[in-house]
Write an enzyme that holds these catalytic residues in place. Structure first.
Site, PDB file in Angstrom:
ATOM      1  CG  HIS A  54      34.767  41.764  34.610  1.00 47.06           C
ATOM      2  ND1 HIS A  54      34.469  41.038  33.490  1.00 47.06           N
ATOM      3  CD2 HIS A  54      33.646  41.752  35.372  1.00 47.06           C
ATOM      4  CE1 HIS A  54      33.221  40.608  33.567  1.00 47.06           C
ATOM      5  NE2 HIS A  54      32.698  41.017  34.706  1.00 47.06           N
ATOM      6  CG  ASN A 127      29.281  39.162  31.310  1.00 50.03           C
ATOM      7  OD1 ASN A 127      30.367  39.708  31.445  1.00 50.03           O
ATOM      8  ND2 ASN A 127      28.474  38.920  32.321  1.00 50.03           N
ATOM      9  CE1 TYR A 337      29.364  45.836  37.600  1.00 46.68           C
ATOM     10  CE2 TYR A 337      30.733  46.176  35.686  1.00 46.68           C
ATOM     11  CZ  TYR A 337      30.052  45.331  36.530  1.00 46.68           C
ATOM     12  OH  TYR A 337      30.073  43.980  36.316  1.00 46.68           O
TER      13      TYR A 337
END
Ligand code: NDP
Length: 478
Positions: A54, A127, A337
């Site tokens: 990303h 997403n 993350y």
């Protein structure tokens, strides 16, 4: 407005910003010209590590508005009353391309939302697809390696992609979406977002519900064919940034409607499919969409790097009333993350402007990179917990209902899962033109892939629907 004086980073006025200090008119430069060194040193440090996945993104600030009452499912303050508004930040992205990659490539799109609620930040890191390629985070690094560059050629490899997918039948559902029309949305405004994972809600009575999150574009779906995307990329690599920036600057604020699917906690034991499997959807017929609200994006940040590159979205950011689920992939992302941001931005990344909770953050984490904020100014003695100096304390009222878990700990495979029915259902939903484009897109991306890998993948298409395998064979000229 009075013009400001140019200063050093230490605040001293600068008398000459045009010429370095030289011994005589023809040089050389003196090492005591610290401002020259400072400018060069800063230039060397203008980049931070880009996101491994990303990396290329586009974002804007916006407003979320509740339109329907879902307080029977969740006590999250963001949903506490109809009409309530919450400021938010959105970042859309491609997954595999590096930071300089073209926007209009075929790829899954990231759809990350940060809601600045009155009880902290809720990050919805989804997403534009309701499912994903794998159902277990243990496979994530391997999968991403197949999407990135080959170690020797330094090129992306169709062989690696199809080799992995053909040996990972659970990927078929997402592979079908990726090569369908929705694989290249025209702009970030013309695509849906999905939480994809199963999350949980809990209410004031302590009842838990499993939940899926859906954000439907109000602009309508629009997509590019492979030919259109090649043409768009040939003309500009920044089509998404241009579209999003252009729309918002003109006052055409894009909007999405927010829906949830709700499953009572106990029902998860009875569904035919594993409701925590990220490669599956919950059929709408079983769990209809329930309207929650809508959001619009209405402000381009004044500085892209500060607010979008530094934006750190993580599924670990939940707020009271919203929780996780046994979804294995979600559980891996909860760690992964936040850890990516600690590495990329530094220890106290949550205090950077786009990440800082508007409701304040009171914790006892201490020093480290970017510790530029005080503890609790009114009582500096309260720097550990428990303490006798009126420091922040836990609130037991906000405890999540206990999660019942049974089963023996093991590394369970999902060999008996059905990886084909839902992929087939999606295929059967496409009209003839959509199917033809799917076959063609797959065939184009199989260029250069060894025959035995193609054969293995064709077996998966056959298992989803014989017409699917037949169509791809034809497009391949077999
Ligand atoms: P439904 O017929 O109720 O739902 C089908 C959904 O598919 C639509 O609501 C739409 O979701 C989505 N869809 C429509 N056209 C396309 C397209 N060209 N490309 C991708 N998605 C499209 O059936 P089910 O709920 O039983 O789902 C059937 C299949 O639809 C699933 O196997 C899945 O592949 C796909 N799907 C299902 C979703 C779900 O949450 N149930 C969500 C998205 C896709 P949307 O309105 O979200 O665009």
């Amino acid at each position: 407005m009075t013009k400001k004086k140019l200063t050093t980073t230490g605040g001293a006025p600068i008398s000459n910003n045009q010429n370095s200090i030289t011994a005589g008119k023809r040089g050389p430069v003196l090492i005591q010209d610290y401002q020259l060194m400072e400018k060069l040193a800063h230039q060397n440090r203008e980049r931070i590590p880009e996101r491994v996945v990303h990396a290329k993104g586009w974002g804007a600030f916006g407003t979320f508005t509740v339109t329907d009452d879902i307080t029977k499912y969740t006590c999250a303050k963001i949903f506490s009353e109809v009409g309530k508004q919450t400021p938010m930040l959105a970042r859309f992205s491609t997954v595999a391309g590096e930071k300089g990659a073209a926007d209009a490539e075929r790829d899954v799109r990231g759809f990350a939302l940060k809601f600045y609620t009155e009880e902290g930040n809720w990050d919805m890191v989804g997403n534009n697809t309701p499912v994903f390629f794998i159902r277990d985070g243990y496979k994530f690094p391997d999968f991403i390696h197949t999407q990135k560059r080959h170690p020797k050629t330094n090129l992306r490899s169709n062989t690696a992609k199809w080799d992995f997918w053909s040996k990972t039948p659970e990927s078929l559902h997402q592979v079908t979406i990726l090569h369908s029309d929705r694989g290249i949305p025209s702009t970030p405004m013309h695509m849906n977002g999905y939480g994809s994972h199963t999350y949980s809600f809990w209410n004031k009575k302590g009842e838990r519900y499993w939940v899926k999150l859906h954000f439907k574009t109000q602009q309508g779906h629009a997509f590019m064919t492979n030919e259109e995307s090649k043409k768009a990329i040939g003309e500009s690599r920044e089509t998404y940034q241009e579209a999003l920036y252009g729309a918002i600057e003109k006052g055409n604020f894009p909007k999405w409607s927010f829906y949830v699917q709700i499953m009572p906690e106990k029902e998860a034991e009875k569904t035919q499919y594993n409701p925590f499997d990220l490669t599956k959807v919950w059929p709408h017929g079983d769990y209809p969409l329930i309207k929650v609200g809508e959001f619009e994006l209405n402000k381009i940040p004044d500085n892209y790097f500060v607010y979008i590159e530094n934006a750190a979205f993580s599924p670990s950011n939940v707020v009271p009333g919203i929780g996780f689920s046994p979804d294995k992939m979600l559980q891996a992302r909860i760690f992964s993350y936040a850890d990516a941001h600690r590495y990329r931005l530094g220890t106290h990344y949550e205090m950077l402007p786009p990440n800082r909770p508007l409701s304040g953050a009171n914790h006892y984490h201490k020093d480290g990179q970017m510790r530029f904020f005080n503890n609790f100014e009114e009582n500096p003695d309260a720097y550990y917990e428990p303490n006798s100096f009126n420091g922040p304390e836990e609130d037991k009222e906000l405890a999540e209902p206990p999660l019942r878990i049974d089963g023996d700990a093991d590394r369970y495979g999902n060999e008996d899962d059905d990886d084909f029915t839902q992929a087939g259902n999606l295929f059967r939903l496409f009209n003839n033109e959509q199917k033809q484009r799917l076959f063609q897109n797959i065939a184009e991306e199989m260029a250069g892939v060894p025959e035995k890998i193609i054969q293995k993948q064709l077996e998966l298409f056959d298992a989803a629907d014989p017409e699917y395998g037949k169509g791809v064979r034809k497009a391949l000229g077999m």
